[in-house]
Structures are given as C-alpha cells and as structure tokens.
Design a protein around this motif. Structure first.
Motif, mmCIF file in Angstrom:
data_model
loop_
_atom_site.group_PDB
_atom_site.id
_atom_site.type_symbol
_atom_site.label_atom_id
_atom_site.label_comp_id
_atom_site.label_asym_id
_atom_site.label_seq_id
_atom_site.Cartn_x
_atom_site.Cartn_y
_atom_site.Cartn_z
ATOM 1 N N SER A 274 32.568 43.149 55.790
ATOM 2 C CA SER A 274 32.255 43.302 54.376
ATOM 3 C C SER A 274 32.699 42.055 53.619
ATOM 4 O O SER A 274 33.752 41.492 53.907
ATOM 5 N N PRO A 275 31.904 41.606 52.646
ATOM 6 C CA PRO A 275 32.323 40.415 51.893
ATOM 7 C C PRO A 275 33.535 40.678 51.017
ATOM 8 O O PRO A 275 34.164 39.743 50.548
ATOM 9 N N PHE A 276 33.874 41.967 50.791
ATOM 10 C CA PHE A 276 34.999 42.284 49.901
ATOM 11 C C PHE A 276 36.280 42.524 50.667
ATOM 12 O O PHE A 276 37.273 42.933 50.095
ATOM 13 N N VAL A 284 36.942 50.311 47.525
ATOM 14 C CA VAL A 284 35.752 50.852 46.847
ATOM 15 C C VAL A 284 34.569 50.883 47.804
ATOM 16 O O VAL A 284 33.781 51.824 47.828
ATOM 17 N N PHE A 285 34.455 49.829 48.622
ATOM 18 C CA PHE A 285 33.307 49.729 49.535
ATOM 19 C C PHE A 285 33.654 50.164 50.948
ATOM 20 O O PHE A 285 32.921 49.877 51.876
ATOM 21 N N ALA A 286 34.803 50.869 51.113
ATOM 22 C CA ALA A 286 35.245 51.231 52.459
ATOM 23 C C ALA A 286 34.265 52.176 53.135
ATOM 24 O O ALA A 286 34.176 52.208 54.364
ATOM 25 N N PHE A 287 33.486 52.939 52.332
ATOM 26 C CA PHE A 287 32.580 53.931 52.938
ATOM 27 C C PHE A 287 31.330 53.283 53.515
ATOM 28 O O PHE A 287 30.592 53.903 54.258
ATOM 29 N N VAL A 288 31.064 52.013 53.164
ATOM 30 C CA VAL A 288 29.825 51.372 53.607
ATOM 31 C C VAL A 288 29.976 50.988 55.080
ATOM 32 O O VAL A 288 30.915 50.293 55.433
#
Lengths: 351, 218
Positions: A274-276, A284-288
């Motif tokens: 992930s780029p983040f 926040v983007f852990a679910f992706v």
C-alpha cells in the motif's frame, strides 16, 4: 490448500501428479482473468483515446459500449483465415501462438499479493528477462513465413529494435537486482516495505524510465511501432494475417502490455504494497487487499501506455536505434555505477 | 515411471531429434529453428538437474540474442542450397574418419572407467531454499574471479577488434546528425519573406498599395 480441497477428486494420484493437476488449474485461474483484462483493455484504449480526441469512442454495443470487446472477438473469430499461397504454413501459424505463449507464461512468477504466486522461483527476474527475449521469435517468424516483402521488412525492423531495447531492459533489471539483493520477485517487493518513498522508483528513477520506455518499445506500441508502420510498410509483420490468427497477435500485444505494467509495478512501485504503509493513513486503508493496490498500479501504467499512443508521433527508425543504443544503455550503465556509490555511502533507506 | 523421469525422457528425446534435424533439414531457417528447439530442451534438462541459472542463461543468451541475430542473417540470405549439398559421397570418407576419431576419444574419456556410477554416486537433491544462482555467484566472484574477468576482457577486445576492422568512414555516405537535427530552430529553416503587394494588377501607385490590399482581403 487447493490440494486439500481437491483431495476427494485427485487424492488417488501420486504427489507429483497432484502437483501437476493443481498447477494446471491455478494457471487457468491466472490466464482467464488476463484474457478478460485484454478484452477490456482494448475497449479502455479506444475510449480513452476517443476522449483525448474529443469524441466518444465505441458506445453502440451494450450500455456505454461495454460489450464492444465481445463483438470484436466474435467478428474476428468468424472471419475467414486466409493463408498466403506460398507461405510456410507451419511457421505461419506457429508465429502468433509463440507470441501469445511468451506473453502469458511470464505471469507464472508475478506475485499478486504476499504469497499469491504460481511459481515462487528464486531466479524469477532472469526468467522474466528470458521470456521477454524469446518473444521476438513470434514477430520475426511471422514476417518471414508470410513470404511478403512488407511483412519481412516489419519482422527485420522488429528484430533489430527488440535486441537493442532488450539490453537496456536487462541493465535496468540489474539495477533492481543490486538494490533488492534477490532475483525472486516476491523478495524484491518485500525489500520495498515502508512508505511510497521506500519503493525503488525513487533511487532507480532513470532505470524506471528506461525500463518502462523499453517496455513500450518491446511491446511494439506507439511511438515505437515501426514494425507495423502503416504509413510505410502497410501493417508490417502481420499484413498477411486475418481472422483469428490476427486476433492472436492483438491478444499477445495487449497481454504483454499488461505484463510489462505488472513487472514495472512489482520492480519499481512496490507490487502489492500500500502506498500509505507506515503513515497515519495506514490503519484507514488496512482493509484494502494487497491485490487491489497491485491492480491499481497496473492500471495506472496501462493508462500511460494509452496516453503515449495518443500523444507521440511515431519515431523514425534511426531515432529509435539511437535512443536504444546511444542513450538508454549508457544511462543504465552510468546509473549502475552511481548505485555502487550509493551503496558505499549508504544513501537513504534503500541501501 | 515418475513425472520427473517422464519429463527427462521427453526433453532428452526432443533435444536429440531436433539436433539431428538441424543438420538434415533443407531450409536454413528451419535448421536455425531446430537449433532453437535443441537449446530449449537442453535448458529444460539443466533446470531438471537443479541448475536453473545455467538453464535460464542458456535461453537468454543463445535463444534470446544469438539465434535472433542468426535468424536475422539466414532470413536475408538467398543462398542456393544445391551447390552446398554437393560432394556428399566425395567427402564421406573424411567425415566418417573424423567422426570415428571423435567417438573413440569421447569413449576413452567418458567411459565407465572414469565416469562410472560407482565413482560418481548420484548427488543428493539440494534443499528447497538452495539457489544455483547464489552458489555460482559465490564461486565466480571469489575463487574464479581472475579467469572470469580475463574471459570478459578477451571478449571485449574481440568486440573492439571486430568493430575496428569493420567500421570505416566511407566518403560520400550521408549520415543523419541527430544532434544537429534536434538543435535546429525555426529561424534556421524558415525564412519569412516580406513580399511587396502586387502593384501591376490595377496600376496602383507605389506607396499606398499595401494598405489598400489589406482592406480588400480582410
């Protein structure tokens, strides 16, 4: 895991045969989405170029033209396949198949997510390079077997420029190999853990540019499509092909576009990472899932492919040769030396 | 028979058959393609023997580069094969003699006395994480670094020599000077000509004709 699921069906076989059956099935799991992606990439290309030309693009078949690829495929399938009378029949039909095989087999080593790889071999980078090099045969043989002067000229041009860009690509991969310290593609992605600045595109920026542009050249895409060169040699190596044989060439071209984008994403843009990662946005983007980021990176690079085609006029032949031999190869060799200096002074988080 | 054995026999027989076809087939392009097939099968056998680096590099160098250039040349040739195939009977005794000598020499070296199974027990399969690439790299850049570098240097000298022999500036040949082409500016190529308006048409008096014509055209 899949071996356990299938054990009621294939449990009676010896382990190596079970391995074979499971891997044939897994191959289908990779190849079918790739073929579907090729179909929709053609539509995306026509739509994107359409909007870049301030027109709408295909919008008749299905809602907003979404079924256009199927219409194209069926049209090509039911067209007559014409064999030139003095063509070398076996090689004439072998050539498109060879090209398609080269565009599909390299997917075996691409890691889609952590551990999602068909063949996790430790010489993955070399394997990819080799398959890319073998892809030249399709074009050369198609040009020769057609027994047509335009096709032969196209094949010759393609052989010469592919050999040139193959070298630049190989040197760019040497750069990745130096930073990552591994030839395994999954290891290369793991070496890029961290945030977006830990990915290899930053320390290897010249390599990234050289790799991607050489990739455009390798896939015979505009502005490097001199092997087709409609204005000079009609359609180059595939003038004599029609119907499904022509469709195979198109399938191979778009599949290798996706492949080059996937490789560039793995080698320089952190693959499934992930780029983040490592920033405050990470939870926040852990679910992706990782495969989503990977697909997103591939799509961005594919957009660049299409963007190139809509933007640049075709290169002249001597300009292509000059760019490959006199610009790209010296740039990559120089950057390998610079990387050596980076290693010595342990620059940034990468070395 | 295990899958491994089946694969070995398939690759080995393809390699041998293709190698025979390289010398028996009529068309030179077909011969080159059979050579590619031979390389390919040999590389697969190497990979079966856990030498994946050698196998892949064989493909990369010979199939990916050397044979492409080979095909490039062969496809451009328009050789009449018939004269090349003459003299089979005349050269047969010499050929048979050379082949026999080679077979005897090979048999002396590779016979069971020196390469017998009791002298070379089959090696243990390497563990799953062992890489042939790493193993070769570790000895190539330490123990064999001088032979390796010297071989590379000899190849470089050969390249330089070949280029020096073949490359000459012939007078009268035009080259594209791309640097000059890139550096060119519009002023170098385009000359904006300020032409006076056509004064003969209506017998205008010199001087106010320009203003008049501007009005007419606009």
């Amino acid at each position: 895991m899949i071996t356990e699921w299938l054990s009621p069906v294939i449990g009676w076989m010896s382990p190596s045969w079970q391995y074979l059956v499971v891997h044939v099935l897994l191959t289908l799991v990779i190849v079918l989405p790739v073929v579907l992606a090729v179909a929709y990439l053609t539509l995306a290309e026509r739509k994107v170029i359409g909007y870049m030309h301030v027109r709408i693009g295909p919008n008749r078949v299905g809602p907003r033209g979404l079924f256009q690829p199927f219409a194209d495929v069926f049209k090509l399938m039911f067209k007559e396949v014409i064999t030139p009378t003095v063509a070398n029949k076996f090689i004439f039909y072998l050539a498109p198949v060879l090209m398609l095989v080269a565009a599909l087999v390299a997917w075996a080593v691409i890691p889609f997510d952590d551990g999602w790889v068909l063949a996790d071999i430790n010489a993955g980078l070399l394997y990819v390079l080799t398959i890319g090099a073998a892809g030249v045969y399709g074009v050369i043989l198609a040009g020769w077997a057609s027994n047509s002067k335009y096709a032969l000229l196209g094949g010759m041009r393609s052989a010469a420029h592919k050999v040139a860009y193959e070298l630049a690509m190989g040197f760019a991969l040497v750069g990745v190999l130096m930073v990552a310290g591994s030839l395994n593609l999954s290891e290369i992605v793991r070496g890029q853990e961290g945030s977006i600045i830990h990915w290899y595109w930053l320390p290897l920026l010249p390599m990234f540019v050289v790799y991607f542009v050489s990739g455009v050249a390798e896939t015979n895409r505009a502005p490097f499509d001199i092997s087709e060169g409609e204005s000079e040699i009609v359609a180059g190596f595939h003038v004599e092909y029609s119907g499904i044989a022509f469709a195979l060439f198109m399938l191979a071209e778009y599949a290798s576009m996706i492949l080059i984008s996937a490789l560039a994403a793995v080698l320089f843009l952190g693959g499934w990472l992930s780029p983040f990662q490592g920033t405050f946005l990470d939870p926040v983007f852990a679910f992706v899932p990782g495969i989503f980021w990977f697909m997103l990176k591939i799509s961005l690079l594919l957009f660049v492919f299409i963007w190139f085609r809509a933007t640049f006029p075709r290169f002249r032949y001597d300009q292509i040769m000059r760019l490959g031999w006199k610009v790209f190869i010296p740039v990559t060799i120089l950057w390998i030396v610079v990387e050596g200096a980076f290693f010595y002074f342990e620059v940034g988080p990468w070395f | 028979m295990s899958l491994y054995q089946i694969l070995f026999y398939v690759f080995a027989s393809v390699a041998v058959l293709a190698a025979i076809r390289v010398v028996t087939v009529k068309n030179p392009v077909h011969a080159a393609l059979y050579l590619v097939l031979t390389f390919f099968s040999t590389a697969l056998i190497w990979i079966l023997m856990e030498a994946e680096f050698l196998g892949i590099v064989l493909l990369l160098v010979y199939v990916g580069a050397v044979m492409v250039l080979f095909l490039f040349v062969v496809m451009m040739l328009d050789v009449n094969i018939a004269p090349l195939r003459e003299g089979f009977i005349r050269n047969l005794p010499v050929g048979v003699f050379v082949a026999l000598v080679m077979i005897i020499e090979l048999a002396l070296i590779l016979g069971p006395a020196t390469f017998g199974l009791e002298l070379y027990p089959s090696p243990e399969p390497a563990p799953a994480d062992a890489g042939n690439t790493l193993a070769i790299g570790q000895v190539l850049y330490t123990k064999f670094v001088y032979p390796f570098e010297i071989a590379a240097f000899i190849l470089l000298v050969a390249i330089v020599a070949a280029i020096a022999l073949a490359h000459r500036r012939r007078p009268g040949v035009h080259y594209q000077d791309i640097d000059a082409q890139v550096r060119v500016r519009a002023e170098d190529r385009v000359r904006i000509a300020e032409l006076d308006a056509d004064k003969t048409r209506r017998g205008d008096v010199a001087g106010d004709s320009k203003a008049n014509q501007d009005k007419e055209t606009s």
